[in-house]
Design an enzyme around this catalytic site. Structure first.
Site, mmCIF file in Angstrom:
data_model
loop_
_atom_site.group_PDB
_atom_site.id
_atom_site.type_symbol
_atom_site.label_atom_id
_atom_site.label_comp_id
_atom_site.label_asym_id
_atom_site.label_seq_id
_atom_site.Cartn_x
_atom_site.Cartn_y
_atom_site.Cartn_z
ATOM 1 C CD GLU A 98 39.693 37.082 27.833
ATOM 2 O OE1 GLU A 98 38.944 36.461 28.595
ATOM 3 O OE2 GLU A 98 40.136 38.222 28.084
ATOM 4 C CG ASP A 134 35.333 35.689 27.845
ATOM 5 O OD1 ASP A 134 34.095 35.628 27.742
ATOM 6 O OD2 ASP A 134 35.913 36.463 28.624
ATOM 7 C CB CYS A 153 43.366 32.483 34.649
ATOM 8 S SG CYS A 153 43.084 33.565 33.255
ATOM 9 C CG HIS A 159 31.983 37.262 36.141
ATOM 10 N ND1 HIS A 159 31.651 37.476 34.828
ATOM 11 C CD2 HIS A 159 33.312 37.054 36.173
ATOM 12 C CE1 HIS A 159 32.745 37.434 34.101
ATOM 13 N NE2 HIS A 159 33.773 37.177 34.890
HETATM 14 C C1 PEP Z 1 38.108 33.823 30.978
HETATM 15 O O1 PEP Z 1 37.480 34.377 30.074
HETATM 16 O O2 PEP Z 1 38.411 32.617 30.966
HETATM 17 C C2 PEP Z 1 38.510 34.581 32.171
HETATM 18 C C3 PEP Z 1 39.287 34.040 33.089
HETATM 19 O O3 PEP Z 1 38.021 35.854 32.295
HETATM 20 P P1 PEP Z 1 36.551 36.213 32.814
HETATM 21 O O4 PEP Z 1 35.921 34.926 33.331
HETATM 22 O O5 PEP Z 1 36.689 37.222 33.893
HETATM 23 O O6 PEP Z 1 35.911 36.723 31.586
HETATM 24 MG MG MG Z 2 37.336 36.530 30.008
#
Ligand code: PEP
Ligand code: MG
Length: 572
Positions: free
Chosen positions: A431, A455, A502, A189
């Site tokens: 995911e 994920d 996303c 993140h």
């Molecule tokens: C993902 O898992 O691709 C996602 C967009 O969620 P995060 O990166 O916040 O886990």
């Molecule tokens: Mg995710």
């Protein structure tokens, strides 16, 4: 000159002095105080310096993170002004001839031990606060620098072993020109936030925090994943030119800012931005976003000492919807857990947090936290085009439970006279492999899917997204992943539903041709990737890339897929 290789986490080139964001060594030699008055003055002076620093940090945090999040620093200030804590330190100096450092340590340990043993989670949390602020005071007593990302006031490249999302949130774009860390992956993140802050970053260099010292000149090449420490003059010049070229390219991309997204053969797709807080919407729009494809609401809950209220959440969601002026906004409900923790929740440690009690699993068991978020969202829906998305859905049962809670809250609000939009779309993140495999069944129950490849890849390949040793397995182009993506898109389209992506793959220039060919409807990415993606799509024929799909899905490795797609797209 020393060159380190890591993972390119956010595009661009940064050239500036190193700022070491590393906790200093706080050890000291314990001496008996000969002049106790002098020790007390030293303690007072260190407390005063710490208080004035914390006041500045608090003011800064108010601007960058909002009033509520800045409140944590008020709590820290109160601790440093608390006579119950300070008086015993002075007594120990006067009565026991202790040095100020030793008196501080003893009293802090006494308090921390009492607080840590209390049943009350709030009090246990205060123990962490006391430890945190006392380190600052001790650093001043010993005479070493205490790193303060929020107080940086000259151009620097931040060097750290790791950056937590809340460290990253404190970085001021005006001064922090880039960052480089020892650990982390492209989808950690901190890396994701670096992209949304538009700060060039390289992560996972293994030892930049040892190789670069305070004030060393550093180049962060976020395009190629390199960090150069103390470059020679000719290297500096090469990189200054590279920086200028990159800026020129950005100016070229910017021409497409207000254009819709079309392919060479006239097919339209939607390009959205991933955001972490309402402040990111401006940059999303400046970068040509046609939608918000993912609003990660957990950042509203992080870096503070208590839950955001329903009202606070309502204001945040309303702001995003209003700023987007009727363009679609996908808001994801709380996805806490994994690498995103809430200090004030005190969740038990888990062996495998990414496989544990996170996101929808946590929310369904904590309705007192989930329902206020749903209410805030429903109330905000009157101010724009809201799409609600549930994260980490693994079973139809979880989806049905989440939808039932949403319907219940909608009924309650409408009965209480609130206006709630009638066309809120409800979707899920895909995911978890079970959901991708069962997309056909899920497609009947949702309005849309958004594929979370960060994920999805980690779970399909069984490779922790935070661990750079297994980052070779983070393979978006692996036919296994592409087969799942294909399955999800086919299943959704068969039910007349749309599919977005996303995860970071959605903004990856190498993946975009394949995703277009597979029929993806919406691509959501870091704001700064939107204009390059729009430029790229303008040069791609959907019909042509779609004609490769069967061949690609039958391939045996990610390398084979990449070689093939590069040969095709370089020709076209
Ligand atoms: C993902 O898992 O691709 C996602 C967009 O969620 P995060 O990166 O916040 O886990
Ligand atoms: Mg995710």
């Amino acid at each position: 000159m020393n060159t380190l290789t890591g993972i390119a986490a956010a595009n661009g080139i940064a050239i500036a002095k190193a700022y070491h964001l590393v906790m200093p060594d706080l050890s000291y030699t314990n001496k008996t105080a000969t002049d106790t008055d002098q020790e007390i003055s030293r303690l007072d002076a260190s407390l005063e310096t710490s208080i004035s620093e914390l006041e500045k940090i608090k003011e800064h945090a108010k601007v960058t993170m909002g009033e509520a999040q800045a409140e944590i620093f008020s709590a820290h200030l109160l601790i440093l002004q608390d006579p119950e804590l300070i008086a015993p330190m002075k007594e120990k100096i006067t009565n026991n001839n202790m040095s100020a450092e030793a008196a501080l340590d003893e009293v802090v340990t006494e308090f921390v031990t009492i607080f840590e043993n209390m049943d009350n989670a709030y009090m246990r949390e205060r123990a962490a606060d006391i430890k945190d602020v006392s380190s600052r005071v001790k650093a001043h007593l010993i005479g070493v620098d205490f790193p303060d990302p929020a107080l940086i006031d000259e151009e620097v490249v931040v060097i750290a072993h790791d950056l937590t999302p809340s460290d990253t949130a404190q970085l001021d774009r005006k001064f922090v020109k880039g960052f480089a860390t020892d650990i982390g992956g492209r989808t950690s993140h901190s890396a994701i936030m670096a992209r949304s802050l538009d700060i060039p970053a390289v992560v996972g260099t293994q030892n930049i925090s040892e190789e670069a010292h305070q004030n060393d000149m550093v180049i962060v090449d976020g395009l190629e994943g390199k960090v150069l420490v103390n470059p020679d003059d000719s290297t500096l010049e090469t990189y200054r030119n590279k920086q200028t070229e990159y800026e020129a390219q950005r100016t070229e991309w910017a021409k497409l800012k207000d254009e819709p997204t079309f392919t060479a053969d006239g097919e339209q797709v939607l390009l959205g931005a991933n955001i972490g807080n309402p402040g990111d919407v401006d940059s999303a729009l400046e970068n040509g976003a046609e939608a918000i494809g993912l609003y990660r609401t957990e950042f509203l809950y992080m870096g503070r000492s208590e839950m955001p209220t329903e009202e606070e959440q309502y204001e945040a969601y309303k702001t995003v919807l209003e700023k987007m002026e009727g363009k679609p906004v996908v808001v994801r409900t709380l996805d806490i857990g994994g690498d995103k923790n809430l200090d004030y929740l005190e969740l038990p440690e888990e062996m495998n947090p990414f496989l544990g009690f996170r996101a929808i699993r946590f929310c369904l068991e904590n309705e007192d936290i989930f329902r206020p978020q749903l209410r805030a969202l429903l109330r905000a829906s009157a101010h724009g085009r809201l799409q609600i998305m549930f994260p980490m859905i693994a079973t139809l049962d979880e989806l049905k439970k989440a939808k039932a809670l949403l319907a219940e809250e909608k009924k309650n609000l409408t009965e209480a006279g609130h206006s709630v939009s009638d066309d809120i779309e409800v979707g899920i993140m895909v995911e978890i492999p079970s959901t991708a495999v069962m997309a056909k069944q899920f497609a009947k129950e949702v309005d849309f899917f958004s594929i979370g490849t960060n994920d999805l890849i980690q779970y399909t390949m069984a490779a922790d997204r935070m661990n750079q040793r297994v980052s070779y397995l983070y393979q978006p182009y692996n036919p296994a992943i592409l087969t799942l993506v294909h399955n999800v898109i086919e299943a959704a389209h068969a039910e007349g539903k749309w599919v977005g992506m996303c995860g970071e793959m959605g903004g990856d220039p190498q993946a975009i041709p394949m995703l277009l060919g597979l029929g993806l409807d919406e691509f959501s990415m870091s704001a700064t990737s939107i204009l390059p993606a729009r430029t790229q799509l303008l040069g791609l024929s959907k019909k042509e890339v779609a004609s490769y799909t069967d061949k690609i899905l039958a391939m045996s490795s990610a390398e084979e897929v990449v070689t093939f797609i590069n040969s095709k797209t370089q020709k076209s």
